[in-house]
Design an enzyme around this catalytic site. Structure first.
Site, PDB file in Angstrom:
ATOM      1  N   CYS A 116      -2.290 -50.516  22.844  1.00  0.00           N
ATOM      2  CA  CYS A 116      -1.447 -51.423  22.761  1.00  0.00           C
ATOM      3  C   CYS A 116      -0.829 -51.155  21.328  1.00  0.00           C
ATOM      4  O   CYS A 116       0.654 -51.248  21.434  1.00  0.00           O
ATOM      5  CB  CYS A 116      -2.028 -52.762  22.529  1.00  0.00           C
ATOM      6  SG  CYS A 116      -0.842 -54.200  22.386  1.00  0.00           S
ATOM      7  N   CYS A 117      -1.556 -50.758  20.445  1.00  0.00           N
ATOM      8  CA  CYS A 117      -0.927 -50.056  18.934  1.00  0.00           C
ATOM      9  C   CYS A 117       0.139 -48.995  19.263  1.00  0.00           C
ATOM     10  O   CYS A 117       1.167 -48.966  18.497  1.00  0.00           O
ATOM     11  CB  CYS A 117      -2.074 -49.884  18.326  1.00  0.00           C
ATOM     12  SG  CYS A 117      -3.088 -51.310  17.399  1.00  0.00           S
ATOM     13  N   CYS A 199      -0.394 -57.900  13.358  1.00  0.00           N
ATOM     14  CA  CYS A 199      -0.329 -58.795  14.602  1.00  0.00           C
ATOM     15  C   CYS A 199      -0.880 -60.055  14.637  1.00  0.00           C
ATOM     16  O   CYS A 199      -2.052 -59.910  14.163  1.00  0.00           O
ATOM     17  CB  CYS A 199      -0.164 -58.037  15.881  1.00  0.00           C
ATOM     18  SG  CYS A 199       0.860 -56.665  16.377  1.00  0.00           S
ATOM     19  N   CYS A 202      -4.271 -59.924  16.148  1.00  0.00           N
ATOM     20  CA  CYS A 202      -5.375 -59.212  15.593  1.00  0.00           C
ATOM     21  C   CYS A 202      -5.587 -59.162  14.296  1.00  0.00           C
ATOM     22  O   CYS A 202      -6.102 -58.448  13.529  1.00  0.00           O
ATOM     23  CB  CYS A 202      -4.867 -57.664  16.032  1.00  0.00           C
ATOM     24  SG  CYS A 202      -4.524 -57.487  17.804  1.00  0.00           S
ATOM     25  N   CYS A 227      -4.609 -47.838  13.662  1.00  0.00           N
ATOM     26  CA  CYS A 227      -3.690 -48.058  15.256  1.00  0.00           C
ATOM     27  C   CYS A 227      -3.076 -46.871  15.235  1.00  0.00           C
ATOM     28  O   CYS A 227      -2.048 -46.793  16.106  1.00  0.00           O
ATOM     29  CB  CYS A 227      -3.104 -49.049  14.605  1.00  0.00           C
ATOM     30  SG  CYS A 227      -1.972 -48.972  12.967  1.00  0.00           S
TER      31      CYS A 227
END
Length: 232
Positions: A116-117, A199, A202, A227
């Site tokens: 996702c990162c 985010c 997170c 990340c």
């Protein structure tokens, strides 16, 4: 151009002076990445209060930022009459990721979180750094043990760019004093013990006794908290 050449330009202890000298001495593309954290707001002020035009400022909008971050983005643009170039994730990659894994699948495994990162941050960052020779960041040594070993000027092998960390040796007190002295807008989440803001899903506020990075990806082991933007 090499690290020694750049160090000779930014050898002053004055942030505003260093930023101005760097912009006046380098013809190549210089970029500054902001996530609207308190450190980035310090650097932003140093650039735009001096009306420096040849440093391109950009941000990575992951689509999952806090409402407070978007509010600060807008406030910063208005206060400085500035330009910030946004970079967004690839729509098809995000759609496929969410369809296959779910909207909050990053909680289920380190691999899915890093994927996702990668989609939301690393891929857009590569576009943002295209053609850049110098990348200005808000990294500070105090933020983590790994960052304590950095230099003010670093060669980033992964992105093939010189990274300039002007606040590397600043303390949290230094940052807050600069913000107060210059009336720099900052994210109100910092007043609620959010020290590293990324985010929304997170990021959480840190508790007493926790360190700077404990509020990021708090469900993971400390050693896995990166990340891909900064390899440190």
């Amino acid at each position: 151009m090499d690290a020694n050449f750049l160090m000779n330009i930014v050898k002053s202890n004055n942030l505003d002076e260093n930023i101005k000298l760097l912009s006046a001495s380098i013809d190549d593309k210089i970029v500054f990445s902001t996530s609207f954290g308190i450190e980035d707001q310090v650097i932003f002020h140093a650039i735009f209060s001096q009306k420096i035009k040849n440093i391109e400022t950009f941000t990575l909008d992951t689509g999952r930022l806090f409402p407070e971050t978007y509010a600060l983005w807008d406030k910063t643009l208005l206060q400085y009459n500035a330009s910030i170039k946004p970079y967004y994730p690839n729509t098809e990659q995000i759609e496929e990721y969410v369809q296959n894994n779910g909207i909050n699948s990053f909680y289920t495994s380190v691999e899915l979180r890093k994927e996702c990162c990668h989609i939301r941050k690393v891929v857009p960052l590569k576009r943002a750094l295209t053609g850049a020779k110098i990348w200005i960041t808000g990294l500070r040594a105090e933020q983590s043990d790994n960052r304590n070993g950095l230099n003010v000027i670093e060669w980033d092998e992964h992105f093939q760019v010189f990274k300039y960390n002007p606040l590397l040796h600043w303390t949290t007190v230094d940052v807050k004093e600069y913000i107060k002295k210059n009336s720099v807008p900052y994210n109100i989440l910092h007043d609620q013990n959010f020290v590293s803001i990324g985010c929304a899903p997170c990021t959480r506020a840190i508790k007493e006794g926790e360190n700077f990075r404990d509020g990021r990806w708090w469900w993971e082991d400390q050693s896995k908290k990166e990340c891909g933007l900064h390899k440190q």
